[in-house]
Design an enzyme around this catalytic site. Structure first.
Site, PDB file in Angstrom:
ATOM      1  N   SER A  95      10.610   2.186 -19.104  1.00  0.00           N
ATOM      2  CA  SER A  95       9.554   1.492 -19.842  1.00  0.00           C
ATOM      3  C   SER A  95      10.139   0.366 -20.681  1.00  0.00           C
ATOM      4  O   SER A  95      10.778  -0.533 -20.160  1.00  0.00           O
ATOM      5  CB  SER A  95       8.766   2.497 -20.685  1.00  0.00           C
ATOM      6  OG  SER A  95       7.628   1.910 -21.257  1.00  0.00           O
TER       7      SER A  95
ATOM      8  N   ASP B 111       3.009  -1.103 -17.738  1.00  0.00           N
ATOM      9  CA  ASP B 111       1.949  -0.154 -18.079  1.00  0.00           C
ATOM     10  C   ASP B 111       1.427  -0.362 -19.497  1.00  0.00           C
ATOM     11  O   ASP B 111       0.449   0.268 -19.895  1.00  0.00           O
ATOM     12  CB  ASP B 111       2.392   1.298 -17.865  1.00  0.00           C
ATOM     13  CG  ASP B 111       3.564   1.718 -18.736  1.00  0.00           C
ATOM     14  OD1 ASP B 111       4.113   0.869 -19.470  1.00  0.00           O
ATOM     15  OD2 ASP B 111       3.940   2.905 -18.671  1.00  0.00           O
TER      16      ASP B 111
END
Length: 572
Positions: free
Chosen positions: A146, A304
């Site tokens: 991430s 995301d």
């Protein structure tokens, strides 16, 4: 085994990867670093694992990845019907070793005769979620850390529904991973063997096309007024899909931050590739000022999470918080729906996400469901809605994660980026910026304000300090904060909600998790949660007053009292 014995096992392994062996040799005089690399196994948690790259059982490397995939392979072969033929789809982001780890995962699965579909080049996490559903695979793997620093990478597991694995399924996978005794001895096939046996198929464009087709179904407005957009993918995976998503709706005035357009595992233009951090928008703000942009959008490396900045009254750009952007997107989404579409609809948010969302949903006659922190729990709810008369309308969390169309079962910055530009376009036609649109919501529902403070405590000592902080708060709970009495203490580890003023307690129906939340008078609250993926403890704050300055002052006071309590525990 002691960490020294495990280290010796690695250094004496005849075919140890040459690069890892060189790194171990370079650390030969650094006992503290060696101990941290080998004193435990890298934790495979409820969604996968994440850690620093390097040699050792407590690091991300080809052997710890193989061990994790071995456990996953054993689980799906035992528990998922026709898993070998249905296969597993694998995607990866722009980080160091991401593609290599994706191939290693395929090599392990191939040894179990499980087919893999591997993307030919980097892709966003939400596309992986979509691909699982589109290809009807038994599971999915996303290689990503991430928005962590460059020295990290990670491994996330998705089930056949396209969501991150729920707790019960995760526990079963973890059990299988733990049964793998020696990460150095996991059986793998060579890439050429996989391809010749049709156990490895490279995929890409056809899945992109199918995703973009679904993306168009959630379009709410035509792009007639043409907001001026600046976009930065922050050296990650979102570049192509965001631009194609905006183009197919009709947006033409899109400017990409050139210096941040290309994938870069060092994320060399930012201190952190995290759209939650305002510094990540510095280049976008400079370009936005130059082209007079209406909206700046930025995605994290695996796309995301979405951050947005818009002009304030003085002509400067202000970065919206995740709660602010989520509330705006929620209101915009529900406002475009007809009464029959709202009926039996559900909004889903986490326990640390703003209560403004609940007020907005109620305004449109829609119920709100709370989940634990983590989008996997929102994905679980969407799955549950399929078996009853409810349907999903919107899901979000304060950490810049949003979902509108349920063809994806994880937070999706591509969806959110397109929707945010549509929303800015809509409000521009009304003569308002997104900040002015936010003021409309505050005037309607009250001035909700939230904040989060994250304390990083690395290594073994840091983990012990985080545990001590949570233990202190649990054993000596707050009775008041900022002059406000505590009216409920929610301990999600014991699943008990205590109501001190009523001298009673209730059960919490959500799954167990190491979280403590204090509900205060006047709709204020404070929550404490150790991160599941980073060496951090997070403190969340939420208030509601009649005025902006009043809310800001109250949040500041709450933070000061909490900081003082945590500092005393650390210094003890």
């Amino acid at each position: 085994m002691s960490w020294q014995d495990t280290l010796k096992k690695w250094t004496s392994f005849a075919t140890l990867d040459e690069d890892l062996l060189k790194q171990l040799n370079a650390l030969s005089d650094n006992e503290k670093e060696l101990e941290d690399s080998f004193y435990k196994n890298l934790t495979f948690g409820t969604g996968g694992m994440r850690g620093m790259l390097g040699p050792g059982t407590n690091r991300m490397n080809i052997y710890t990845v193989r061990k994790a995939v071995e456990g996953l392979a054993n689980y799906i072969v035992k528990n998922v019907k026709d898993a070998e033929n249905r296969g597993v789809v694998i995607a990866y982001d722009s980080r160091y070793m991401s593609q290599e780890f994706a191939v290693e995962a395929a090599r392990v699965l191939g040894a179990h005769k499980v087919k893999t579909y591997v993307f030919e080049s980097l892709r966003p996490t939400p596309l992986l979620s979509f691909a699982v559903r589109h290809l009807h695979t038994a599971a999915g793997i996303m290689i990503t850390a991430s928005h962590n620093p460059p020295e990290y990478n990670g491994f996330k597991v998705y089930n056949a529904d396209g969501g991150q694995v729920p707790l019960e399924e995760a526990a079963a996978i973890i059990d299988e991973v733990d049964k793998v005794e020696d990460e150095l001895q996991v059986n793998v096939l060579e890439r050429e063997e996989l391809e010749s046996a049709d156990l490895l198929e490279w995929i890409g464009e056809s899945v992109d096309t199918a995703y973009l087709k679904e993306l168009k179904t959630i379009q709410k407005q035509s792009a007639e007024d043409q907001v001026n957009i600046v976009f930065t993918p922050l050296h990650g995976t979102a570049h192509d899909l965001v631009l194609e998503g905006l183009a197919q709706i009709g947006f033409k005035n899109v400017h990409v931050v050139k210096e941040q357009a290309q994938p870069d595992p060092e994320f060399s233009t930012v201190a952190s590739p995290n759209p939650e951090e305002h510094q990540a928008f510095e280049m976008a703000i400079a370009q936005g000022t130059e082209v007079d942009a209406d909206i700046l959008i930025g995605t994290d490396p695996d796309a995301d999470r979405l951050g947005v900045a818009v002009k304030d009254g003085q002509g400067s750009y202000q970065v919206l918080t995740g709660n602010q952007l989520g509330s705006l997107l929620l209101d915009f989404t529900l406002a475009q729906l007809e009464a029959d579409q709202l009926q039996d609809g559900q909004v889903v948010k986490t326990i640390v996400t703003t209560e403004l969302g609940r007020a907005i949903a109620s305004y449109y006659g829609v119920d709100t469901i709370d989940t634990l922190t983590g989008f996997k729990f929102i994905g679980e709810k969407i799955k549950q809605f399929e078996s009853d008369n409810r349907h999903f309308l919107f899901g979000y969390e304060e950490s810049y994660g949003y979902l509108i169309g349920d063809f994806v079962r994880d937070k999706d910055a591509v969806q959110a980026a397109v929707a945010a530009c549509e929303m800015a376009n809509y409000w521009k036609a009304q003569g308002k910026t997104l900040l002015e649109a936010l003021d409309v919501l505050y005037e309607r529902h009250g001035y909700y304000l939230e904040d989060m403070k994250s304390l990083t405590l690395k290594g073994k000592d840091g983990a012990e300090q985080i545990a001590a902080i949570m233990d202190d708060i649990r054993k000596q709970p707050f009775e008041q904060l900022a002059g406000l009495k505590v009216i409920a203490v929610e301990d999600y580890h014991s699943s008990i909600r205590q109501l001190p003023l009523q001298e009673s307690e209730e059960d919490i129906t959500l799954p167990k998790e190491n979280v403590m939340k204090f509900l205060l008078e006047e709709e204020a609250w404070v929550c404490f949660r150790p991160s599941g993926t980073e060496p951090k403890i997070k403190s969340y704050f939420g208030v509601k007053t009649a005025k902006s300055e009043q809310s800001k002052a109250l949040v500041k006071q709450l933070q000061a009292e909490v900081d003082d309590r945590i500092s005393k525990v650390i210094d003890a």
